[in-house]
Design a protein around this motif. Structure first.
Motif, PDB file in Angstrom:
ATOM      1  N   ALA A  11      -3.411   5.436  -9.230  1.00  0.00           N
ATOM      2  CA  ALA A  11      -3.045   6.246  -8.073  1.00  0.00           C
ATOM      3  C   ALA A  11      -2.762   7.690  -8.487  1.00  0.00           C
ATOM      4  CB  ALA A  11      -1.820   5.651  -7.374  1.00  0.00           C
TER       5      ALA A  11
ATOM      6  N   ARG B  96       4.835   0.019   1.337  1.00  0.00           N
ATOM      7  CA  ARG B  96       5.290  -1.015   0.395  1.00  0.00           C
ATOM      8  C   ARG B  96       6.733  -0.778  -0.042  1.00  0.00           C
ATOM      9  NH1 ARG B  96      -0.096  -0.424  -1.444  1.00  0.00           N
ATOM     10  NH2 ARG B  96       0.547   1.091  -3.032  1.00  0.00           N
ATOM     11  N   LYS B  97       7.118   0.489  -0.187  1.00  0.00           N
ATOM     12  CA  LYS B  97       8.464   0.792  -0.660  1.00  0.00           C
ATOM     13  C   LYS B  97       9.505   0.692   0.454  1.00  0.00           C
ATOM     14  CE  LYS B  97       7.345   1.840  -4.919  1.00  0.00           C
ATOM     15  NZ  LYS B  97       7.823   1.021  -6.061  1.00  0.00           N
TER      16      LYS B  97
ATOM     17  N   LYS C  96      -7.660  -1.278  -6.600  1.00  0.00           N
ATOM     18  CA  LYS C  96      -6.816  -0.515  -5.686  1.00  0.00           C
ATOM     19  C   LYS C  96      -6.078   0.572  -6.453  1.00  0.00           C
ATOM     20  CE  LYS C  96      -6.069  -4.134  -2.238  1.00  0.00           C
ATOM     21  NZ  LYS C  96      -5.072  -4.940  -1.490  1.00  0.00           N
TER      22      LYS C  96
ATOM     23  N   GLY D 197      -4.807  -6.496  -5.875  1.00  0.00           N
ATOM     24  CA  GLY D 197      -5.219  -5.361  -6.694  1.00  0.00           C
ATOM     25  C   GLY D 197      -6.681  -4.999  -6.603  1.00  0.00           C
TER      26      GLY D 197
ATOM     27  N   ARG E  81      -3.268   1.992  -7.632  1.00  0.00           N
ATOM     28  CA  ARG E  81      -1.851   1.765  -7.833  1.00  0.00           C
ATOM     29  C   ARG E  81      -1.452   2.209  -9.228  1.00  0.00           C
ATOM     30  NH1 ARG E  81      -1.147  -4.388  -5.325  1.00  0.00           N
ATOM     31  NH2 ARG E  81      -1.678  -3.858  -3.161  1.00  0.00           N
ATOM     32  N   GLY E  82      -0.210   2.630  -9.364  1.00  0.00           N
ATOM     33  CA  GLY E  82       0.301   3.018 -10.666  1.00  0.00           C
ATOM     34  C   GLY E  82      -0.452   4.197 -11.252  1.00  0.00           C
TER      35      GLY E  82
ATOM     36  N   ILE F 106       1.688   3.449  -0.121  1.00  0.00           N
ATOM     37  CA  ILE F 106       2.809   3.419  -1.067  1.00  0.00           C
ATOM     38  C   ILE F 106       4.133   3.381  -0.319  1.00  0.00           C
ATOM     39  CG2 ILE F 106       3.989   4.744  -2.864  1.00  0.00           C
ATOM     40  CD1 ILE F 106       1.244   5.813  -3.707  1.00  0.00           C
TER      41      ILE F 106
END
Length: 287
Positions: A217, A96-97, A211, A165, A213-214, A93
């Motif tokens: 996660a 990516r950010k 994956k 994803g 994510r969101g 995370i």
């Protein structure tokens, strides 16, 4: 005779070149925040091996009065693997950010190999040495299978491009936690062995996994924190701690078995949908 001015100029030029090299080299070697989290992952994996050795294996080999899986050390080792999974979740995370160094992908693979390959495989090996009905040589084979499955899975992850994803094969953190959950369930030896080999196969399979994510996660993080709480309750012999641990381990194993079924059903439905659309397109082209 060498002109002192010429020598001084050469020294200045060399110093400037070295300064430029010093400025360029750290660009590829400087660690990012994501890399620091990845190193935390590796540290947790190593410490899991340490607690498995000092708290479970050594007391067993020295004939300590505490037999079987030493509760506190086993809980600590698994909590460290869970902490490694949290580091692994957040380093992606953060990468990516913010930014990731050129070493990020390599560091991630090496750290995952320690925390989700070596640590759970070693846990299986030690289980085969301390469990009452286990067979040490067979457990060693199972441990090697787990380790090699993670090695192959991480190598394939670096070479195969998947659609956004999705993972191909059970992710190594999920696989490691499932393997450890199977051991902690303390089932008979043969079912335990077969289940561990099944998880190893899922890690190298072509089954697709989403994956984290969101929302997924957040759900994964909540599940890991809850698992840590269950392990702590079990380690300190809290009321209902053993039941909570068994329930958590059973849920982890069930999820490991159910997700591939959903993924397979989705692929079958997609295949059927594509065939139906193809037939409809051919029928529309007919006079």
């Amino acid at each position: 005779m060498i002109d002192p001015d010429t020598r001084a100029a050469d020294w200045v030029a060399d110093a400037e070149a070295e300064a430029e090299d010093a400025e360029e080299m750290p660009l590829s070697l400087r660690l990012s925040i994501a890399d620091a989290l990845t190193l935390g992952n590796a540290t947790c994996g190593f410490m899991a091996v340490y607690f498995t050795t000092t708290g479970i294996l050594i007391p067993h080999l020295t004939g300590s009065s505490e037999t079987g899986m030493a509760r506190n050390s086993a809980a600590t080792a698994v909590i460290l693997m869970l902490a490694a999974a949290i580091f692994d979740l957040f380093d992606g995370i953060v990468a990516r950010k913010l930014r990731s160094s050129p070493m990020g992908a390599e560091l991630d693979n090496l750290s995952d190999l320690i925390s989700f390959g070596l640590a759970p495989a070693y846990f299986v090996l030690v289980y085969g040495m301390v469990a009452d009905d286990a067979q040490q040589k067979v457990s060693a084979v199972a441990a090697i299978v787990v380790l090699l499955a993670v090695v192959l899975r991480l190598a394939r992850f670096s070479c195969v491009t998947m659609k956004d994803g999705m993972f191909q094969g059970m992710p190594s953190p999920f696989g490691a936690l499932t393997v450890v959950s199977i051991v902690l369930l303390e089932l008979p030896f043969i079912p335990t062995l077969l289940a561990i080999i099944g998880v190893a196969w899922l890690m190298v399979s072509r089954v697709e996994y989403p994956k984290p994510r969101g929302v997924l996660a957040v759900a994964m993080l909540s599940w890991i924190v809850g698992a840590m709480a269950m392990l702590a309750a079990w380690a300190f012999d809290a009321p209902g701690g053993a039941f909570l641990l068994q329930t958590g381990c059973a849920l982890q194993v069930v999820m490991g078995a159910v997700i591939p079924l959903f993924a397979t059903a989705r692929r079958v439905n997609t295949f059927r949908g594509n065939r139906r659309e193809s037939r409809e397109a051919r029928a529309a082209q007919l006079p």
